[in-house]
Write a protein that holds these residues in place. Sequence first.
Motif, short mmCIF file in Angstrom:
data_model
loop_
_atom_site.label_atom_id
_atom_site.label_comp_id
_atom_site.label_asym_id
_atom_site.label_seq_id
_atom_site.Cartn_x
_atom_site.Cartn_y
_atom_site.Cartn_z
N SER A 130 15.27 -29.32 -16.42
CA SER A 130 15.94 -28.61 -15.32
C SER A 130 17.42 -28.97 -15.24
O SER A 130 18.28 -28.09 -15.07
N HIS B 200 20.33 -20.68 -19.02
CA HIS B 200 19.50 -20.84 -17.81
C HIS B 200 18.25 -19.97 -17.84
O HIS B 200 17.35 -20.13 -17.01
N TYR C 221 14.63 -21.46 -17.78
CA TYR C 221 13.84 -21.76 -16.58
C TYR C 221 12.56 -20.94 -16.56
O TYR C 221 11.53 -21.38 -16.03
N PHE D 28 12.82 -24.04 -9.47
CA PHE D 28 13.23 -23.36 -10.70
C PHE D 28 13.99 -22.08 -10.37
O PHE D 28 15.04 -21.79 -10.94
N LEU E 172 17.46 -22.90 -8.92
CA LEU E 172 18.38 -23.36 -9.96
C LEU E 172 18.85 -22.21 -10.84
O LEU E 172 20.02 -22.14 -11.23
#
Length: 384
Positions: free
Chosen positions: A91, A108, A111, A137, A140
């Motif tokens: 993460s 990203h 994720y 998740f 983020l």
Amino acid sequence: MPAALRRLWSTGVAGNPVSLRRQIELCNQVGLFGAAATVPYQFFYFFYDFALYRGVFLANLIFIAAYLLVLLINRRGWYNTARNLLLVNASCQLFVVTFFISAGAGVHLFYFTLAAILVFLFQHLHVLLYSAIMTAFGSLYVAAHFLFPQGSVAAPVPSPWIDIMYAGSVAGVLTLSGVFLYLFRKNIDQAESELTINNRYLETLCSTDPLTGLANRRGLDETLEREWARLSRHPAPLSVIMCDVDHFKLFNDRYGHDYGDRCLQQIATTLKDRVSRPSDLVARYGGEEFALVLPGTGEEGARYLGEKLREAVRELAVPNADVGTGAYITISVGVTSIDHFRSDEAACLLKRADKALYRAKESGRNQVVFLPYNSPRSSGNGGS
């Protein structure tokens, strides 16, 4: 190489139950693939402009080390620590790398891979914890996507490399998700196969006499019920033979139980060897009694087989001195047959064969007695 890779991600698996082995293997796989997926980006940073990408390059070295540390921690047996380190490391890496090079690189997007395999990383994942991690998740991903556009980061990737990197990220997300799910599917198939084998083994144990290897009373009853039901659909003869070892108590008392067990094993093998059809069943009824179920066999065939069984046991020439000088172990045999279905219980046929066996023992033993099947409903106590 695949075999070596399998050995590597099986670190820490040995001696654990199936569900935990699955968690450990998946954790190791994500750690290995996370480290491997980072390497191509590292090559780009190093060769394209190391001065510009020094920060993200060094950060990735730390993340790669943490991924590999997951395997070491699993090897030490700290499975939950390894899992937690993996999730935190992955993460943080996705967020930090996006912070350096922008959301345009698509890093990203991984994720989604973490979200796809999250439930498999836990043995018993509570719904609230699952929801919390999935929310994290999602948060983020959204934060990385909107906070780090192409023009606002410290080390943006120029075109067309940014597009190539995005395409690579998409391909990586799909590939890794597919690989992880495929491997997990294989684990499920293997677990189901092992479960099926174990269930069959347990069923065999439940239906097998441990001394002789023949079917036990449960196996006999199940077979007889099955053949009785088949007889109701497809009319055909059905015979049952009951055998009892003559004077076996005297034999056991004189020679001992170990020798008695070996005698029963010899007789069981002899009976089984004389039955050639796969549909026929030889079972240990209990003690020194044996039973045979013979689908598709009528009176004549059952009588003939009964005589062959009696002769075969006599030819074993197992001495039984307490019966008399030069005496050998023999069996008494009771036979019954039915040629069409009747609305009685299958156990009635077995009782009729047992009654025939009683007649054989009453009449002097070491002989075969046949009694035709008579319905209890029409003959009171089983007829004569």
